[in-house]
Scaffold this active site. Structure first.
Site, PDB file in Angstrom:
ATOM      1  CB  CYS A   1      83.758   2.248  79.364  1.00  0.00           C
ATOM      2  SG  CYS A   1      82.300   2.346  78.337  1.00  0.00           S
ATOM      3  CD  GLU A   2      86.996  -4.030  78.282  1.00  0.00           C
ATOM      4  OE1 GLU A   2      88.191  -3.775  78.067  1.00  0.00           O
ATOM      5  OE2 GLU A   2      86.605  -5.104  78.768  1.00  0.00           O
ATOM      6  CG  HIS A   3      81.607  -2.823  78.865  1.00  0.00           C
ATOM      7  ND1 HIS A   3      81.874  -2.529  80.174  1.00  0.00           N
ATOM      8  CD2 HIS A   3      82.094  -4.067  78.652  1.00  0.00           C
ATOM      9  CE1 HIS A   3      82.488  -3.547  80.740  1.00  0.00           C
ATOM     10  NE2 HIS A   3      82.642  -4.500  79.842  1.00  0.00           N
ATOM     11  CG  HIS A   4      78.656   1.475  76.897  1.00  0.00           C
ATOM     12  ND1 HIS A   4      79.040   1.176  78.185  1.00  0.00           N
ATOM     13  CD2 HIS A   4      77.478   0.830  76.700  1.00  0.00           C
ATOM     14  CE1 HIS A   4      78.140   0.398  78.754  1.00  0.00           C
ATOM     15  NE2 HIS A   4      77.187   0.159  77.872  1.00  0.00           N
TER      16      HIS A   4
ATOM     17  CD  GLN B   1      87.164   3.819  87.858  1.00  0.00           C
ATOM     18  OE1 GLN B   1      86.203   4.309  87.289  1.00  0.00           O
ATOM     19  NE2 GLN B   1      87.451   4.081  89.122  1.00  0.00           N
TER      20      GLN B   1
ATOM     21  CG  HIS C   1      82.519   5.189  84.281  1.00  0.00           C
ATOM     22  ND1 HIS C   1      83.188   4.224  83.568  1.00  0.00           N
ATOM     23  CD2 HIS C   1      83.222   5.368  85.428  1.00  0.00           C
ATOM     24  CE1 HIS C   1      84.230   3.815  84.273  1.00  0.00           C
ATOM     25  NE2 HIS C   1      84.280   4.486  85.397  1.00  0.00           N
TER      26      HIS C   1
ATOM     27  CB  CYS D   1      78.385   4.314  79.592  1.00  0.00           C
ATOM     28  SG  CYS D   1      79.541   3.618  80.743  1.00  0.00           S
TER      29      CYS D   1
HETATM   30 ZN   LIG Z   1      80.476   1.904  79.504  1.00  0.00          ZN
END
Ligand SMILES: [Zn+2]
Length: 206
Positions: free
Chosen positions: A93-96, A134, A162, A164
């Site tokens: 994931c690009e956030h975490h 996703q 996920h 995260c």
């Molecule tokens: Zn994430």
């Protein structure tokens, strides 16, 4: 055409860092966490982390559309849905930068041209090995197949867990995220969409 984030790669606005600079950045993070990057146990860690990045994010160096360039037109009158189920997917994931893993199901209704099945799995893999959300990953796979093969329709479903969701306060380790992307007949015609969804959901545990 819909604007899909990440479908066309743009070059980074500055020069790509060297491998040495990337390893230095890992050393900085280790020191920031409170450890001593020079101690023997961590001596090779920056090298390994950079190699892991190279592997996990190798999709930036590949072009998914060119995987679909070689098509076959002689399919002996075959005109039904072609479905590739259970393509194992590992992305981040690009956030975490946390992993998300699951299965992708990809179908298309050919308009004369078909591709080797392994090519569909390659398209999934190339986009998965980039930083993703996703929803965009699902759309990128679908639109690339639509634009490259010009079939009568494309259907993509991804079901993934996920990490995260496990690591942070949300603490929902078993939660499965399901995303779909439909073009052509799968977007316009409920019966085609139903056929795809029944085919990918019919099995227990799927
Ligand atoms: Zn994430």
């Amino acid at each position: 055409m819909t604007d899909i984030p990440g479908l066309k790669l743009k070059k980074a606005p500055r020069l790509a860092p060297t491998r040495e600079e990337a390893e230095d950045a890992v050393r900085t993070l280790l020191a920031w966490a409170g450890d001593d990057p020079e101690r023997s146990g961590l001596a090779n860690t920056p090298k390994r982390v950079v190699e892991a990045f190279e592997e996990r994010f190798g999709g930036y160096r590949e072009d998914a559309a060119s995987e679909l360039a070689r098509t076959f037109e002689d399919v002996s009158g075959y005109s039904d849905m072609i479905l590739l189920r259970d393509v194992r997917l590992e992305s981040h994931c690009e956030h975490h930068i946390a992993p998300f893993t699951g299965l992708a199901h990809v179908a298309y209704l050919p308009n004369k041209r078909v591709v080797g099945l392994s090519k569909l799995a390659r398209v999934v893999d190339i986009f998965a090995r980039r930083l993703q959300v996703q929803e965009s990953l699902t759309a990128q796979i679908g639109e690339t197949i639509q634009q490259s093969l010009a079939p009568l329709g494309v259907a993509v479903m991804i079901r993934a867990v996920h990490q995260c969701m496990t690591l942070r306060a949300v603490n929902q380790p078993g939660a499965i995220m399901e995303t779909t992307h439909f073009t052509g007949v799968f977007a316009d015609d409920e019966s085609w969409r139903r056929r795809f969804l029944d085919a990918v959901r019919e099995r227990p545990g799927a």
